[in-house]
Enzyme design. Structure first.
Site, PDB file in Angstrom:
ATOM      1  N   GLY A 181      -2.612   2.260  -8.058  1.00  0.00           N
ATOM      2  CA  GLY A 181      -3.955   2.446  -8.788  1.00  0.00           C
ATOM      3  C   GLY A 181      -4.290   0.675  -8.016  1.00  0.00           C
ATOM      4  O   GLY A 181      -5.787   0.123  -8.270  1.00  0.00           O
ATOM      5  N   SER A 182      -3.492   0.297  -7.370  1.00  0.00           N
ATOM      6  CA  SER A 182      -4.104  -1.063  -7.457  1.00  0.00           C
ATOM      7  C   SER A 182      -5.375  -1.353  -6.672  1.00  0.00           C
ATOM      8  O   SER A 182      -6.338  -2.931  -6.109  1.00  0.00           O
ATOM      9  CB  SER A 182      -2.493  -2.477  -6.333  1.00  0.00           C
ATOM     10  OG  SER A 182      -2.215  -2.001  -5.809  1.00  0.00           O
ATOM     11  N   MET A 211      -1.094  10.812  -1.979  1.00  0.00           N
ATOM     12  CA  MET A 211       0.285  11.687  -1.209  1.00  0.00           C
ATOM     13  C   MET A 211      -0.513  12.842  -1.237  1.00  0.00           C
ATOM     14  O   MET A 211       1.085  13.044  -0.307  1.00  0.00           O
ATOM     15  CB  MET A 211       1.336  11.117  -1.786  1.00  0.00           C
ATOM     16  CG  MET A 211       1.651  10.314  -3.113  1.00  0.00           C
ATOM     17  SD  MET A 211       1.648   8.721  -1.541  1.00  0.00           S
ATOM     18  CE  MET A 211       3.240   8.886  -1.001  1.00  0.00           C
ATOM     19  N   ASN A 225      -8.953   6.464   4.651  1.00  0.00           N
ATOM     20  CA  ASN A 225      -7.553   6.266   4.070  1.00  0.00           C
ATOM     21  C   ASN A 225      -7.512   4.949   4.166  1.00  0.00           C
ATOM     22  O   ASN A 225      -8.025   4.948   5.191  1.00  0.00           O
ATOM     23  CB  ASN A 225      -6.664   7.849   4.544  1.00  0.00           C
ATOM     24  CG  ASN A 225      -5.602   7.682   4.263  1.00  0.00           C
ATOM     25  OD1 ASN A 225      -5.182   7.785   3.066  1.00  0.00           O
ATOM     26  ND2 ASN A 225      -3.945   8.099   4.814  1.00  0.00           N
ATOM     27  N   HIS A 252      -3.991   2.930   4.887  1.00  0.00           N
ATOM     28  CA  HIS A 252      -2.302   3.344   5.190  1.00  0.00           C
ATOM     29  C   HIS A 252      -2.209   1.959   5.008  1.00  0.00           C
ATOM     30  O   HIS A 252      -2.414   0.970   6.407  1.00  0.00           O
ATOM     31  CB  HIS A 252      -2.432   4.295   6.293  1.00  0.00           C
ATOM     32  CG  HIS A 252      -1.001   4.112   6.412  1.00  0.00           C
ATOM     33  ND1 HIS A 252       0.103   5.545   5.630  1.00  0.00           N
ATOM     34  CD2 HIS A 252      -0.426   3.892   7.749  1.00  0.00           C
ATOM     35  CE1 HIS A 252       1.097   4.933   6.087  1.00  0.00           C
ATOM     36  NE2 HIS A 252       1.695   4.419   7.342  1.00  0.00           N
TER      37      HIS A 252
HETATM   38  C1  GRF Z   1      -1.281   1.429   0.189  1.00  0.00           C
HETATM   39  O1  GRF Z   1      -0.450   0.002   0.384  1.00  0.00           O
HETATM   40  C2  GRF Z   1      -1.816   2.719   0.805  1.00  0.00           C
HETATM   41  O2  GRF Z   1      -2.241   2.303   1.970  1.00  0.00           O
HETATM   42  C3  GRF Z   1      -0.921   3.370   0.675  1.00  0.00           C
HETATM   43  O3  GRF Z   1      -0.150   3.323  -0.662  1.00  0.00           O
HETATM   44  C4  GRF Z   1      -0.550   2.149  -1.685  1.00  0.00           C
HETATM   45  C5  GRF Z   1      -0.742   2.458  -2.387  1.00  0.00           C
HETATM   46  O4  GRF Z   1      -0.869   1.376  -4.095  1.00  0.00           O
HETATM   47  N1  GRF Z   1      -1.141   4.476   0.997  1.00  0.00           N
HETATM   48  P1  GRF Z   1      -1.789   1.306  -5.329  1.00  0.00           P
HETATM   49  O5  GRF Z   1      -1.322   2.811  -5.709  1.00  0.00           O
HETATM   50  O6  GRF Z   1      -2.863   1.269  -5.173  1.00  0.00           O
HETATM   51  O7  GRF Z   1      -0.566   0.355  -6.278  1.00  0.00           O
END
Ligand code: GRF
Length: 194
Positions: free
Chosen positions: A6-7, A84, A101, A103
């Site tokens: 969730g960063s 996911m 989304n 990515h």
């Molecule tokens: C991000 O790089 C996003 O693009 C990918 O997973 C990561 C999520 O990181 N699908 P976080 O959970 O927000 O730390």
């Protein structure tokens, strides 16, 4: 919606709270009941919901529960921030062109099934590419497909590890999603005022 750390979500929450984005996060949904993303949301008093095959064994019921929860939360937009799972047809239909989304690659490179988390950065390092980046796009049905709204490029350094590349991409990705949300807000206001 978020499945893990969730960063990215945290960056969006902070930007909403300090007024950088004229919006608020009304609901955080995760398919993973242990996701740190849910804890981050709770810390900020944001409503959370765990929805998965464990809570709803039937995919259609899961899809309906999500659409209902989003409606009750009066969500205008859905952001998949490290989520996911694929969304179901009800949610895709109800939020057409309002699902984003993020990515961690320069799509269409390194996107689609199997390209998630560190797999993406490992594949970039294995390929010898000298640049990587992040992409924000509107969500179509399949993983990592749909019109691209914005991208940011970062350098791949010769001595990069998966971790160092991931951190550089994520840092750029956080700025990209904030900038994209600001731009979408500007466009939305412009449409309203004609
Ligand atoms: C991000 O790089 C996003 O693009 C990918 O997973 C990561 C999520 O990181 N699908 P976080 O959970 O927000 O730390």
């Amino acid at each position: 919606m978020a499945s893990h750390g969730g960063s990215i979500l945290q960056a969006v929450i902070d930007a909403c709270e300090d007024g950088t984005i004229a919006a608020s996060v009304t609901l955080v949904v995760s398919n993973n009941s242990d996701a740190p993303a849910l804890k981050r949301a709770k810390k900020h008093g944001i409503e959370t919901l765990h929805l998965s095959a464990r809570t709803h064994g039937n995919a259609d019921e899961l899809d309906e529960a999500l659409t209902t929860a989003l409606g009750e939360a009066k969500a205008d937009w859905i952001l998949l921030a490290g989520y996911m799972k694929k969304l179901g047809p009800r949610t895709l239909g109800a939020y057409r062109n309002r699902i984003l989304n993020t990515h961690p690659s320069l799509l269409p490179k390194y996107g689609g099934q199997g390209f998630f988390g560190r797999n993406v950065h490992q594949a970039v390092l294995d390929s010898g590419d000298t640049e990587s980046g992040a992409t924000v796009h509107l969500v179509a049905g399949e993983y990592d497909t749909g019109p691209i709204l914005s991208q940011v490029r970062v350098q791949v350094k010769p001595d990069d590890s998966v971790e160092s590349l991931e951190e550089r991409v994520k840092s750029a990705e956080r700025n990209l999603i904030i900038a994209t949300l600001i731009e979408l807000g500007v466009q939305q206001e412009a449409r309203k005022t004609g």
